[in-house]
Write an enzyme that holds these catalytic residues in place. Structure first.
Site, PDB file in Angstrom:
ATOM      1  N   ASP A  11       0.877  -1.162   0.000  1.00 58.93           N
ATOM      2  CA  ASP A  11       0.000   0.000   0.000  1.00 58.93           C
ATOM      3  C   ASP A  11       0.931   1.235   0.000  1.00 58.93           C
ATOM      4  O   ASP A  11       2.109   1.113   0.354  1.00 58.93           O
ATOM      5  CB  ASP A  11      -0.858  -0.047   1.266  1.00 58.93           C
ATOM      6  CG  ASP A  11      -1.708   1.182   1.435  1.00 58.93           C
ATOM      7  OD1 ASP A  11      -2.453   1.507   0.509  1.00 58.93           O
ATOM      8  OD2 ASP A  11      -1.620   1.819   2.502  1.00 58.93           O
ATOM      9  N   LEU A  12       0.408   2.399  -0.386  1.00 59.46           N
ATOM     10  CA  LEU A  12       1.277   3.582  -0.464  1.00 59.46           C
ATOM     11  C   LEU A  12       1.140   4.461   0.790  1.00 59.46           C
ATOM     12  O   LEU A  12       2.030   4.475   1.648  1.00 59.46           O
ATOM     13  CB  LEU A  12       0.947   4.375  -1.731  1.00 59.46           C
ATOM     14  CG  LEU A  12       1.790   5.627  -2.004  1.00 59.46           C
ATOM     15  CD1 LEU A  12       3.264   5.307  -2.145  1.00 59.46           C
ATOM     16  CD2 LEU A  12       1.294   6.336  -3.277  1.00 59.46           C
ATOM     17  N   ASP A  13      -0.015   5.137   0.894  1.00 62.37           N
ATOM     18  CA  ASP A  13      -0.215   6.061   2.014  1.00 62.37           C
ATOM     19  C   ASP A  13      -0.275   5.291   3.329  1.00 62.37           C
ATOM     20  O   ASP A  13      -1.111   4.408   3.504  1.00 62.37           O
ATOM     21  CB  ASP A  13      -1.523   6.836   1.789  1.00 62.37           C
ATOM     22  CG  ASP A  13      -1.870   7.740   2.950  1.00 62.37           C
ATOM     23  OD1 ASP A  13      -0.936   8.230   3.611  1.00 62.37           O
ATOM     24  OD2 ASP A  13      -3.064   7.953   3.206  1.00 62.37           O
ATOM     25  N   THR A  19       1.226  10.433   3.338  1.00 64.00           N
ATOM     26  CA  THR A  19       0.511  11.475   2.595  1.00 64.00           C
ATOM     27  C   THR A  19      -0.807  11.835   3.294  1.00 64.00           C
ATOM     28  O   THR A  19      -1.472  12.773   2.886  1.00 64.00           O
ATOM     29  CB  THR A  19       0.257  11.049   1.134  1.00 64.00           C
ATOM     30  OG1 THR A  19       0.013   9.650   1.092  1.00 64.00           O
ATOM     31  CG2 THR A  19       1.455  11.351   0.269  1.00 64.00           C
ATOM     32  N   LYS A  47      -8.486   7.181   5.841  1.00 59.37           N
ATOM     33  CA  LYS A  47      -7.287   6.447   5.423  1.00 59.37           C
ATOM     34  C   LYS A  47      -7.657   5.197   4.626  1.00 59.37           C
ATOM     35  O   LYS A  47      -8.465   4.383   5.080  1.00 59.37           O
ATOM     36  CB  LYS A  47      -6.427   6.086   6.634  1.00 59.37           C
ATOM     37  CG  LYS A  47      -5.752   7.313   7.220  1.00 59.37           C
ATOM     38  CD  LYS A  47      -4.758   6.966   8.293  1.00 59.37           C
ATOM     39  CE  LYS A  47      -4.075   8.231   8.791  1.00 59.37           C
ATOM     40  NZ  LYS A  47      -3.213   7.982   9.945  1.00 59.37           N
ATOM     41  N   SER A 116      -2.279   0.645  -4.480  1.00 62.85           N
ATOM     42  CA  SER A 116      -2.809   1.833  -3.793  1.00 62.85           C
ATOM     43  C   SER A 116      -4.137   2.282  -4.398  1.00 62.85           C
ATOM     44  O   SER A 116      -4.352   2.153  -5.599  1.00 62.85           O
ATOM     45  CB  SER A 116      -1.781   2.967  -3.917  1.00 62.85           C
ATOM     46  OG  SER A 116      -2.361   4.204  -3.556  1.00 62.85           O
ATOM     47  N   ALA A 117      -4.994   2.870  -3.552  1.00 61.89           N
ATOM     48  CA  ALA A 117      -6.264   3.438  -4.021  1.00 61.89           C
ATOM     49  C   ALA A 117      -6.045   4.780  -4.714  1.00 61.89           C
ATOM     50  O   ALA A 117      -6.931   5.274  -5.407  1.00 61.89           O
ATOM     51  CB  ALA A 117      -7.192   3.645  -2.830  1.00 61.89           C
ATOM     52  N   LYS A 147     -10.781  -1.146  -2.113  1.00 55.85           N
ATOM     53  CA  LYS A 147     -10.549  -2.068  -1.013  1.00 55.85           C
ATOM     54  C   LYS A 147     -11.769  -1.952  -0.068  1.00 55.85           C
ATOM     55  O   LYS A 147     -12.265  -0.839   0.085  1.00 55.85           O
ATOM     56  CB  LYS A 147      -9.266  -1.681  -0.247  1.00 55.85           C
ATOM     57  CG  LYS A 147      -8.003  -1.697  -1.109  1.00 55.85           C
ATOM     58  CD  LYS A 147      -6.851  -1.002  -0.378  1.00 55.85           C
ATOM     59  CE  LYS A 147      -5.657  -0.807  -1.293  1.00 55.85           C
ATOM     60  NZ  LYS A 147      -4.563  -0.016  -0.694  1.00 55.85           N
ATOM     61  N   GLU A 171      -0.176  -3.375   4.595  1.00 54.63           N
ATOM     62  CA  GLU A 171      -1.290  -2.419   4.656  1.00 54.63           C
ATOM     63  C   GLU A 171      -1.393  -1.718   6.005  1.00 54.63           C
ATOM     64  O   GLU A 171      -1.137  -2.329   7.034  1.00 54.63           O
ATOM     65  CB  GLU A 171      -2.613  -3.168   4.441  1.00 54.63           C
ATOM     66  CG  GLU A 171      -3.184  -3.051   3.065  1.00 54.63           C
ATOM     67  CD  GLU A 171      -3.708  -1.662   2.715  1.00 54.63           C
ATOM     68  OE1 GLU A 171      -3.833  -0.808   3.613  1.00 54.63           O
ATOM     69  OE2 GLU A 171      -3.973  -1.432   1.530  1.00 54.63           O
ATOM     70  N   ASP A 172      -1.833  -0.453   5.980  1.00 53.14           N
ATOM     71  CA  ASP A 172      -2.072   0.268   7.232  1.00 53.14           C
ATOM     72  C   ASP A 172      -3.563   0.436   7.497  1.00 53.14           C
ATOM     73  O   ASP A 172      -3.930   1.006   8.524  1.00 53.14           O
ATOM     74  CB  ASP A 172      -1.415   1.657   7.198  1.00 53.14           C
ATOM     75  CG  ASP A 172      -2.146   2.601   6.264  1.00 53.14           C
ATOM     76  OD1 ASP A 172      -2.485   2.175   5.135  1.00 53.14           O
ATOM     77  OD2 ASP A 172      -2.399   3.754   6.651  1.00 53.14           O
TER      78      ASP A 172
HETATM   79  P1  B16 Z   1      -6.446  10.136  -4.285  1.00 53.72           P
HETATM   80  P2  B16 Z   1      -3.585   4.254  -0.180  1.00 53.72           P
HETATM   81  C1  B16 Z   1      -5.396   6.243  -0.262  1.00 53.72           C
HETATM   82  O1  B16 Z   1      -4.071   5.783  -0.445  1.00 53.72           O
HETATM   83  C2  B16 Z   1      -5.430   7.224   0.915  1.00 53.72           C
HETATM   84  O2  B16 Z   1      -5.132   6.539   2.128  1.00 53.72           O
HETATM   85  C3  B16 Z   1      -6.821   7.810   1.020  1.00 53.72           C
HETATM   86  O3  B16 Z   1      -6.871   8.743   2.090  1.00 53.72           O
HETATM   87  C4  B16 Z   1      -7.174   8.504  -0.308  1.00 53.72           C
HETATM   88  O4  B16 Z   1      -8.498   9.030  -0.253  1.00 53.72           O
HETATM   89  C5  B16 Z   1      -7.063   7.473  -1.453  1.00 53.72           C
HETATM   90  O5  B16 Z   1      -5.751   6.929  -1.474  1.00 53.72           O
HETATM   91  C6  B16 Z   1      -7.368   8.097  -2.811  1.00 53.72           C
HETATM   92  O6  B16 Z   1      -6.376   9.064  -3.079  1.00 53.72           O
HETATM   93  O7  B16 Z   1      -7.454  11.164  -3.894  1.00 53.72           O
HETATM   94  O8  B16 Z   1      -5.031  10.650  -4.365  1.00 53.72           O
HETATM   95  O9  B16 Z   1      -6.845   9.368  -5.537  1.00 53.72           O
HETATM   96  O10 B16 Z   1      -3.554   4.091   1.322  1.00 53.72           O
HETATM   97  O11 B16 Z   1      -4.560   3.294  -0.846  1.00 53.72           O
HETATM   98  O12 B16 Z   1      -2.219   4.242  -0.799  1.00 53.72           O
HETATM   99 MG    MG Z   2      -2.911   3.172   3.246  1.00 53.06          MG
END
Ligand code: B16
Ligand code: MG
Length: 221
Positions: A11-13, A19, A47, A116-117, A147, A171-172
């Protein structure tokens, strides 16, 4: 362990970078412009959640209703602020231990992919230099299911030419751990037992965490 582990899906964030603080600032600005305040505690609920689902949570906190068009505009405004912030990121934005682990995995011949999302993952990877350490990237631009659906991780395993059982997901977010399990992967939670108790192994963060420590923790599960 089911199969020999040959790939790691990150996962990224919250795992490779923090972020969430930029998401928080950008969502707070939007909340202020809509006439309510949004706390850091509220931000925990966003998150790992998609942009659209995040907006719905934010609006429910402020008890604000918007038309579909206004929602589109609100998301565009939030994203423009967020992109401005992440465009200034540097390799210093990588979370402690993440780069060391990615380097160790590369040395050991274990494949790595992003799951990542975020639709903004490419900018973050490029600005931090993390793109050099990932063999595949699956982000919100390539997925249609959020997810806890396993789509993002199944695509990652497929990009690496691996079976799901040969991969571990890091994953967090609770929904991310659920997604990894639903995909038939082992899971490592990065964070607290309260949210991530379902993971096969758990670490508070990646600082000082080697691949040997991770495989030992997974073997005990
Ligand atoms: P964006 P992850 C997620 O990242 C974030 O945790 C979440 O807060 C955010 O809304 C989502 O990505 C979408 O991000 O607006 O940049 O497309 O944890 O899946 O890496
Ligand atoms: Mg995350």
């Amino acid at each position: 362990m089911q199969d020999k582990i040959r790939g790691v899906l990150f996962d990224l964030d919250g795992v490779l970078v923090d972020t969430a603080k930029y998401h928080y600032q950008a969502w707070s600005q939007l909340a202020e412009s809509l006439g309510f305040s949004f706390t850091e505690k509220d931000n925990e609920r966003l998150k790992g959640v998609s942009r659209q689902a995040s907006l719905e949570i934010l609006l429910s906190i402020g008890n604000v209703s918007l038309t579909d068009k206004q929602k589109e505009n609100a998301m565009a405004e939030k994203n423009a602020n967020y992109v401005e912030m992440i465009s200034k990121m540097t390799p210093g934005g990588i979370l402690p231990g993440a780069l060391e682990l990615l380097k160790e995995l590369r040395e050991k011949g274990i494949k790595t992919a992003l799951g990542s999302a975020s639709k903004n993952a490419p900018i973050i990877l490029e600005r931090t230099g993390l793109d050099q350490y990932l063999d595949a990237v699956v982000d919100g631009n390539r997925t249609s299911q959020a997810k806890p659906d396993p789509e993002v991780f199944l695509l990652g395993a497929s990009d690496l030419n691996l079976k799901p059982g040969e991969c571990v997901v890091f994953e967090d977010a609770e929904a991310g751990v659920e997604a990894g399990k639903a995909g038939g992967m082992l899971t490592v939670g990065i964070g607290h037992e309260d949210q991530l108790g379902a993971a096969d192994a758990l670490f508070p963060n990646l600082k000082g965490v080697s691949w040997t420590m991770i495989t030992e923790a997974l073997e005990k599960s």
